[in-house]
Design a protein around this motif. Structure first.
Motif, PDB file in Angstrom:
ATOM      1  N   ASP A   1       6.423 -22.123  -2.652  1.00  0.00           N
ATOM      2  CA  ASP A   1       5.586 -23.012  -3.457  1.00  0.00           C
ATOM      3  C   ASP A   1       6.323 -23.443  -4.720  1.00  0.00           C
ATOM      4  N   GLY A   2       6.258 -24.740  -5.012  1.00  0.00           N
ATOM      5  CA  GLY A   2       6.848 -25.263  -6.233  1.00  0.00           C
ATOM      6  C   GLY A   2       8.330 -25.562  -6.158  1.00  0.00           C
ATOM      7  N   LEU A   3       8.950 -25.288  -4.999  1.00  0.00           N
ATOM      8  CA  LEU A   3      10.384 -25.550  -4.858  1.00  0.00           C
ATOM      9  C   LEU A   3      10.625 -26.954  -4.310  1.00  0.00           C
ATOM     10  N   ARG A   4      11.772 -27.532  -4.670  1.00  0.00           N
ATOM     11  CA  ARG A   4      12.178 -28.795  -4.059  1.00  0.00           C
ATOM     12  C   ARG A   4      12.525 -28.531  -2.598  1.00  0.00           C
ATOM     13  N   TYR A   5      12.536 -29.608  -1.800  1.00  0.00           N
ATOM     14  CA  TYR A   5      12.752 -29.430  -0.361  1.00  0.00           C
ATOM     15  C   TYR A   5      14.098 -28.767  -0.084  1.00  0.00           C
ATOM     16  N   SER A   6      15.147 -29.211  -0.776  1.00  0.00           N
ATOM     17  CA  SER A   6      16.470 -28.626  -0.557  1.00  0.00           C
ATOM     18  C   SER A   6      16.472 -27.144  -0.913  1.00  0.00           C
ATOM     19  N   GLU A   7      15.705 -26.779  -1.953  1.00  0.00           N
ATOM     20  CA  GLU A   7      15.608 -25.376  -2.344  1.00  0.00           C
ATOM     21  C   GLU A   7      14.861 -24.566  -1.295  1.00  0.00           C
ATOM     22  N   LYS A   8      13.865 -25.175  -0.674  1.00  0.00           N
ATOM     23  CA  LYS A   8      13.128 -24.486   0.386  1.00  0.00           C
ATOM     24  C   LYS A   8      14.045 -24.176   1.569  1.00  0.00           C
ATOM     25  N   VAL A   9      14.868 -25.143   1.954  1.00  0.00           N
ATOM     26  CA  VAL A   9      15.786 -24.929   3.079  1.00  0.00           C
ATOM     27  C   VAL A   9      16.775 -23.818   2.739  1.00  0.00           C
TER      28      VAL A   9
END
Length: 218
Positions: free
Chosen positions: A70-78
């Motif tokens: 939650d709250g992360l950018r998409y690249s950070e999620k990956v």
């Protein structure tokens, strides 16, 4: 008794003797199984259990990531998903032994499939809904990222795998730049026809069902 129990017994031997027949026989003894009974749970012996161990990590990924993205950018999620999946591989020596096993020519096809399954799991956890050629390209690219990250992870001696975290983030950043370039090319009249053909590709109906199909773009 189940394959899962046999696998748990096997994992106590893998750091010392690898995914070997010796480890498999020892695991069978520890689990109170005859060699024939152990083969019923793992037809390919140690290879079957190594694959089961890998898939156990995939299965645990969704639960592990629950509420952590939650709250992360998409690249950070990956990047976080890749990092968490590597942590779920467990003991570093077990992961090293697994990499060695699946690098053997006779096991390489299965190893490639397992990495593909991991990439598919990560995209599904992140909510990917693509059904065209992007379904394949995303998984192919992430498979390459995961494989290179795994090798870096195995050689990383930094505290808390800090260097590996940076490596993963750089690889994901490169992927995101590629996606941005692809989006620009899609709008270019020179490349648009090729993308229309690409978009005619359809993902398989299930994660394990390959290949998919191709429909003539309308």
């Amino acid at each position: 008794m189940s394959q899962d129990a046999l696998l748990s017994a096997m994992l106590t031997h893998v750091p010392f003797d690898g995914w070997s027949e010796e480890s498999f026989r020892a695991a069978a003894r520890d689990a109170g199984l005859t060699p024939a009974e152990a083969r019923a749970y793992a037809p390919r012996g140690p290879v079957s259990l190594a694959a089961a161990h890998h898939r156990r990590g995939d299965a645990a990924l969704a639960e592990t990531l629950m509420g952590k993205l939650d709250g992360l950018r998409y690249s950070e999620k990956v990047a976080r998903a890749v990092e968490e999946r590597l942590r779920l591989a467990g003991d570093t020596e077990v992961l090293r032994r697994s990499a060695a096993l699946f690098s053997l020519p006779q096991n390489a096809p299965l190893g490639s499939r397992l990495i593909w399954e991991t990439s598919d799991t990560i995209w599904r956890v992140l909510g990917d809904t693509s059904t065209d050629g992007n379904w394949y390209s995303k998984r192919a690219i992430l498979s390459a990222v995961y494989s290179s990250s795994m090798l870096y992870w195995l050689g990383d001696q930094s505290e808390g795998q800090e260097k590996s975290r940076g490596f993963i983030e750089r690889r994901i950043a490169e992927v995101m730049r590629f996606e941005e370039t692809k989006a620009r090319l899609r709008k270019n009249p020179l490349f648009a026809p090729g993308f229309r053909l690409f978009e005619g590709i359809r993902a398989p109906k299930s994660s394990s069902g390959l290949p998919g199909r191709w429909d003539m773009p309308s």
